[in-house]
Structure formats: C-alpha cells, structure tokens
Design a protein around this motif. Structure first.
Motif, PDB file in Angstrom:
ATOM      1  N   LEU A  36      72.363  50.303   2.522  1.00 35.46           N
ATOM      2  CA  LEU A  36      72.094  51.711   2.785  1.00 35.46           C
ATOM      3  C   LEU A  36      71.816  52.470   1.490  1.00 35.46           C
ATOM      4  N   GLN A  37      72.525  52.135   0.425  1.00 34.21           N
ATOM      5  CA  GLN A  37      72.265  52.767  -0.869  1.00 34.21           C
ATOM      6  C   GLN A  37      70.876  52.404  -1.381  1.00 34.21           C
ATOM      7  N   MET A  38      70.474  51.147  -1.223  1.00 38.27           N
ATOM      8  CA  MET A  38      69.132  50.743  -1.649  1.00 38.27           C
ATOM      9  C   MET A  38      68.063  51.448  -0.831  1.00 38.27           C
ATOM     10  N   LEU A  39      68.269  51.575   0.471  1.00 37.41           N
ATOM     11  CA  LEU A  39      67.314  52.272   1.318  1.00 37.41           C
ATOM     12  C   LEU A  39      67.210  53.740   0.922  1.00 37.41           C
ATOM     13  N   SER A  40      68.337  54.347   0.619  1.00 37.22           N
ATOM     14  CA  SER A  40      68.338  55.743   0.198  1.00 37.22           C
ATOM     15  C   SER A  40      67.607  55.919  -1.130  1.00 37.22           C
ATOM     16  N   THR A  41      67.775  54.964  -2.029  1.00 34.36           N
ATOM     17  CA  THR A  41      67.095  55.030  -3.319  1.00 34.36           C
ATOM     18  C   THR A  41      65.585  54.926  -3.140  1.00 34.36           C
ATOM     19  N   TRP A  42      65.122  54.080  -2.234  1.00 35.35           N
ATOM     20  CA  TRP A  42      63.692  53.907  -2.000  1.00 35.35           C
ATOM     21  C   TRP A  42      63.105  55.062  -1.195  1.00 35.35           C
ATOM     22  N   HIS A  43      63.932  55.778  -0.468  1.00 36.83           N
ATOM     23  CA  HIS A  43      63.439  56.838   0.412  1.00 36.83           C
ATOM     24  C   HIS A  43      62.789  57.975  -0.385  1.00 36.83           C
ATOM     25  N   HIS A  44      63.360  58.368  -1.504  1.00 35.68           N
ATOM     26  CA  HIS A  44      62.857  59.511  -2.262  1.00 35.68           C
ATOM     27  C   HIS A  44      61.446  59.294  -2.823  1.00 35.68           C
ATOM     28  N   PRO A  45      61.131  58.174  -3.457  1.00 37.41           N
ATOM     29  CA  PRO A  45      59.749  57.994  -3.920  1.00 37.41           C
ATOM     30  C   PRO A  45      58.733  57.958  -2.777  1.00 37.41           C
ATOM     31  N   PHE A  46      59.093  57.330  -1.660  1.00 37.14           N
ATOM     32  CA  PHE A  46      58.166  57.281  -0.539  1.00 37.14           C
ATOM     33  C   PHE A  46      57.954  58.658   0.071  1.00 37.14           C
ATOM     34  N   THR A  47      58.986  59.485   0.060  1.00 39.25           N
ATOM     35  CA  THR A  47      58.835  60.851   0.545  1.00 39.25           C
ATOM     36  C   THR A  47      57.873  61.626  -0.345  1.00 39.25           C
ATOM     37  N   ALA A  48      57.997  61.451  -1.651  1.00 34.65           N
ATOM     38  CA  ALA A  48      57.096  62.143  -2.581  1.00 34.65           C
ATOM     39  C   ALA A  48      55.657  61.668  -2.407  1.00 34.65           C
ATOM     40  N   VAL A  49      55.455  60.383  -2.224  1.00 34.42           N
ATOM     41  CA  VAL A  49      54.104  59.842  -2.014  1.00 34.42           C
ATOM     42  C   VAL A  49      53.529  60.379  -0.711  1.00 34.42           C
ATOM     43  N   HIS A  50      54.325  60.396   0.333  1.00 33.37           N
ATOM     44  CA  HIS A  50      53.862  60.919   1.620  1.00 33.37           C
ATOM     45  C   HIS A  50      53.445  62.386   1.486  1.00 33.37           C
ATOM     46  N   GLN A  51      54.261  63.187   0.806  1.00 30.73           N
ATOM     47  CA  GLN A  51      53.930  64.603   0.629  1.00 30.73           C
ATOM     48  C   GLN A  51      52.636  64.771  -0.175  1.00 30.73           C
ATOM     49  N   GLU A  52      52.470  63.962  -1.211  1.00 29.80           N
ATOM     50  CA  GLU A  52      51.249  64.040  -2.020  1.00 29.80           C
ATOM     51  C   GLU A  52      50.016  63.676  -1.196  1.00 29.80           C
ATOM     52  N   LEU A  53      50.109  62.611  -0.391  1.00 25.65           N
ATOM     53  CA  LEU A  53      48.978  62.224   0.454  1.00 25.65           C
ATOM     54  C   LEU A  53      48.683  63.290   1.505  1.00 25.65           C
ATOM     55  N   TRP A  54      49.729  63.881   2.063  1.00 20.57           N
ATOM     56  CA  TRP A  54      49.539  64.940   3.040  1.00 20.57           C
ATOM     57  C   TRP A  54      48.848  66.146   2.393  1.00 20.57           C
ATOM     58  N   ASP A  55      49.279  66.514   1.190  1.00 20.47           N
ATOM     59  CA  ASP A  55      48.653  67.632   0.486  1.00 20.47           C
ATOM     60  C   ASP A  55      47.178  67.350   0.183  1.00 20.47           C
ATOM     61  N   LEU A  56      46.872  66.124  -0.206  1.00 23.60           N
ATOM     62  CA  LEU A  56      45.473  65.764  -0.450  1.00 23.60           C
ATOM     63  C   LEU A  56      44.648  65.840   0.825  1.00 23.60           C
ATOM     64  N   TRP A  57      45.198  65.356   1.938  1.00 26.40           N
ATOM     65  CA  TRP A  57      44.485  65.391   3.204  1.00 26.40           C
ATOM     66  C   TRP A  57      44.226  66.831   3.636  1.00 26.40           C
ATOM     67  N   VAL A  58      45.248  67.676   3.522  1.00 29.20           N
ATOM     68  CA  VAL A  58      45.102  69.076   3.915  1.00 29.20           C
ATOM     69  C   VAL A  58      44.094  69.781   3.018  1.00 29.20           C
ATOM     70  N   ALA A  59      44.140  69.501   1.722  1.00 30.41           N
ATOM     71  CA  ALA A  59      43.199  70.131   0.799  1.00 30.41           C
ATOM     72  C   ALA A  59      41.760  69.708   1.109  1.00 30.41           C
ATOM     73  N   HIS A  60      41.590  68.464   1.523  1.00 24.78           N
ATOM     74  CA  HIS A  60      40.239  67.964   1.793  1.00 24.78           C
ATOM     75  C   HIS A  60      39.730  68.371   3.174  1.00 24.78           C
ATOM     76  N   PHE A  61      40.526  68.143   4.198  1.00 23.60           N
ATOM     77  CA  PHE A  61      40.083  68.363   5.573  1.00 23.60           C
ATOM     78  C   PHE A  61      40.570  69.676   6.168  1.00 23.60           C
ATOM     79  N   GLY A  62      41.570  70.277   5.568  1.00 25.33           N
ATOM     80  CA  GLY A  62      42.161  71.476   6.155  1.00 25.33           C
ATOM     81  C   GLY A  62      41.642  72.780   5.596  1.00 25.33           C
TER      82      GLY A  62
END
Length: 69
Positions: A36-62
């Motif tokens: 669970l600690q390892m999963l929690s550690t990996w969760h934060h970078p993936f959340t940041a990547v997801h937010q960055e990709l979402w922001d790029l998508w919105v900037a391009h298509f939104g």
C-alpha cells in the motif's frame, strides 16, 4: 466434583502452532502495508501526469485555457 479442567493443559500444546499462525498473519499484514505504501508513492506522479495530459487536451480541443474544475 473437581472444578479444575484439564483443557488449559491440553491447549498448551497448541501454543507453538498459534504463535506460528500469529507470526504468519503479522508478516502478511506487514507485506500488505508495504504494498500500500508503494502504491501510494506511485500514485502522486501518475496523478501529475494525468493532470498535465488533461490540461494539454483541454488547451488543444477545449478552446485554449485549461480551467480547474
């Protein structure tokens, strides 16, 4: 009649088995806690990547500026 019961003496033979079972359960829970600690550690970078990709998508298509919801 005697009020003493022979059962506590008989259960003394099971103590090593119960100790082994307790140690096994404790090590299993520690392993789950580590996972669970390892999963929690990996969760934060993936959340940041997801937010960055979402922001790029919105900037391009939104239509430009990403809005925080």
């Amino acid at each position: 009649m005697s009020t003493a019961s022979p059962l506590p003496i008989a259960y003394g033979f099971f103590q090593p088995l119960l100790d082994w079972q307790s140690a096994l359960a404790e090590s299993w829970l520690q392993a789950q806690d580590l996972q669970l600690q390892m999963l929690s550690t990996w969760h934060h970078p993936f959340t940041a990547v997801h937010q960055e990709l979402w922001d790029l998508w919105v900037a391009h298509f939104g239509g430009g500026v990403p809005l925080d919801a």
